[in-house]
Scaffold this motif. Sequence first.
Motif, PDB file in Angstrom:
ATOM      1  N   MET A   1      -1.503  -9.276  -3.281  1.00 48.83           N
ATOM      2  CA  MET A   1      -1.778 -10.661  -2.979  1.00 48.83           C
ATOM      3  C   MET A   1      -3.069 -10.759  -2.174  1.00 48.83           C
ATOM      4  N   ILE A   2      -3.222  -9.894  -1.180  1.00 45.16           N
ATOM      5  CA  ILE A   2      -4.435  -9.912  -0.360  1.00 45.16           C
ATOM      6  C   ILE A   2      -5.650  -9.626  -1.229  1.00 45.16           C
ATOM      7  N   LEU A   3      -5.540  -8.650  -2.114  1.00 41.67           N
ATOM      8  CA  LEU A   3      -6.654  -8.305  -2.997  1.00 41.67           C
ATOM      9  C   LEU A   3      -7.053  -9.489  -3.866  1.00 41.67           C
ATOM     10  N   SER A   4      -6.090 -10.251  -4.336  1.00 43.51           N
ATOM     11  CA  SER A   4      -6.416 -11.405  -5.173  1.00 43.51           C
ATOM     12  C   SER A   4      -7.148 -12.484  -4.382  1.00 43.51           C
ATOM     13  N   VAL A   5      -6.925 -12.543  -3.071  1.00 46.92           N
ATOM     14  CA  VAL A   5      -7.605 -13.547  -2.246  1.00 46.92           C
ATOM     15  C   VAL A   5      -9.011 -13.098  -1.888  1.00 46.92           C
ATOM     16  N   VAL A   6      -9.156 -11.862  -1.414  1.00 46.59           N
ATOM     17  CA  VAL A   6     -10.477 -11.420  -0.930  1.00 46.59           C
ATOM     18  C   VAL A   6     -11.343 -10.814  -2.017  1.00 46.59           C
ATOM     19  N   GLY A   7     -10.731 -10.277  -3.078  1.00 47.94           N
ATOM     20  CA  GLY A   7     -11.499  -9.777  -4.206  1.00 47.94           C
ATOM     21  C   GLY A   7     -12.187  -8.440  -3.989  1.00 47.94           C
ATOM     22  N   ASP A   8     -11.882  -7.748  -2.907  1.00 41.05           N
ATOM     23  CA  ASP A   8     -12.521  -6.467  -2.614  1.00 41.05           C
ATOM     24  C   ASP A   8     -11.445  -5.505  -2.126  1.00 41.05           C
ATOM     25  N   ARG A   9     -11.304  -4.376  -2.808  1.00 40.58           N
ATOM     26  CA  ARG A   9     -10.218  -3.447  -2.498  1.00 40.58           C
ATOM     27  C   ARG A   9     -10.304  -2.913  -1.070  1.00 40.58           C
ATOM     28  N   GLU A  10     -11.475  -2.505  -0.646  1.00 41.23           N
ATOM     29  CA  GLU A  10     -11.637  -1.961   0.704  1.00 41.23           C
ATOM     30  C   GLU A  10     -11.306  -3.016   1.764  1.00 41.23           C
ATOM     31  N   GLU A  11     -11.782  -4.222   1.545  1.00 38.16           N
ATOM     32  CA  GLU A  11     -11.490  -5.328   2.459  1.00 38.16           C
ATOM     33  C   GLU A  11      -9.987  -5.626   2.485  1.00 38.16           C
ATOM     34  N   ALA A  12      -9.357  -5.592   1.315  1.00 36.24           N
ATOM     35  CA  ALA A  12      -7.917  -5.845   1.223  1.00 36.24           C
ATOM     36  C   ALA A  12      -7.118  -4.769   1.965  1.00 36.24           C
ATOM     37  N   GLU A  13      -7.550  -3.528   1.859  1.00 37.93           N
ATOM     38  CA  GLU A  13      -6.858  -2.450   2.569  1.00 37.93           C
ATOM     39  C   GLU A  13      -6.985  -2.627   4.076  1.00 37.93           C
ATOM     40  N   ASP A  14      -8.163  -2.999   4.545  1.00 39.10           N
ATOM     41  CA  ASP A  14      -8.354  -3.259   5.979  1.00 39.10           C
ATOM     42  C   ASP A  14      -7.452  -4.406   6.448  1.00 39.10           C
ATOM     43  N   LEU A  15      -7.414  -5.453   5.657  1.00 40.49           N
ATOM     44  CA  LEU A  15      -6.572  -6.600   6.005  1.00 40.49           C
ATOM     45  C   LEU A  15      -5.087  -6.239   6.013  1.00 40.49           C
ATOM     46  N   LEU A  16      -4.672  -5.445   5.051  1.00 44.90           N
ATOM     47  CA  LEU A  16      -3.272  -5.033   5.002  1.00 44.90           C
ATOM     48  C   LEU A  16      -2.895  -4.261   6.266  1.00 44.90           C
ATOM     49  N   GLN A  17      -3.793  -3.397   6.709  1.00 47.86           N
ATOM     50  CA  GLN A  17      -3.541  -2.655   7.938  1.00 47.86           C
ATOM     51  C   GLN A  17      -3.431  -3.614   9.129  1.00 47.86           C
ATOM     52  N   GLU A  18      -4.295  -4.617   9.173  1.00 51.43           N
ATOM     53  CA  GLU A  18      -4.232  -5.621  10.242  1.00 51.43           C
ATOM     54  C   GLU A  18      -2.921  -6.405  10.183  1.00 51.43           C
ATOM     55  N   VAL A  19      -2.473  -6.726   8.972  1.00 54.44           N
ATOM     56  CA  VAL A  19      -1.222  -7.466   8.811  1.00 54.44           C
ATOM     57  C   VAL A  19      -0.050  -6.621   9.301  1.00 54.44           C
ATOM     58  N   PHE A  20      -0.023  -5.343   8.952  1.00 51.94           N
ATOM     59  CA  PHE A  20       1.052  -4.471   9.435  1.00 51.94           C
ATOM     60  C   PHE A  20       1.065  -4.399  10.962  1.00 51.94           C
TER      61      PHE A  20
END
Length: 116
Positions: A1-20
Amino acid sequence: MILSVVGDREEAEDLLQEVFLRIWEKASSFDESRGNVYSWVVTLARNRAIDRIRSKGYKTREKQSQVLNDEERGPTLEGQARDPLTSTIYADRAEAVTKALREIPDEQRKVIEIAY
């Protein structure tokens, strides 16, 4: 879901870590009467992703990334689509969404437009 919003895999991974991390820090604030855990986590992730794309820093990085990608692809004719299949898919989706939005009441349409 995060990847679909930001469109960048590296950015999505960083965000996922922040969400956790946020889930870990805010676990005590979860209120079961307001919904289930899954909905709470998805809402946290979605809101964090939207905040990121709205941030000025992200927009600047996105512009720089686009410039680099354009340079790598080489010159194209003005108005020429870079990927005809992708352009067609997006155009079809946009048409379907626009049609669906015309069929719902204005108040509901405005809420959807604000959210997305």
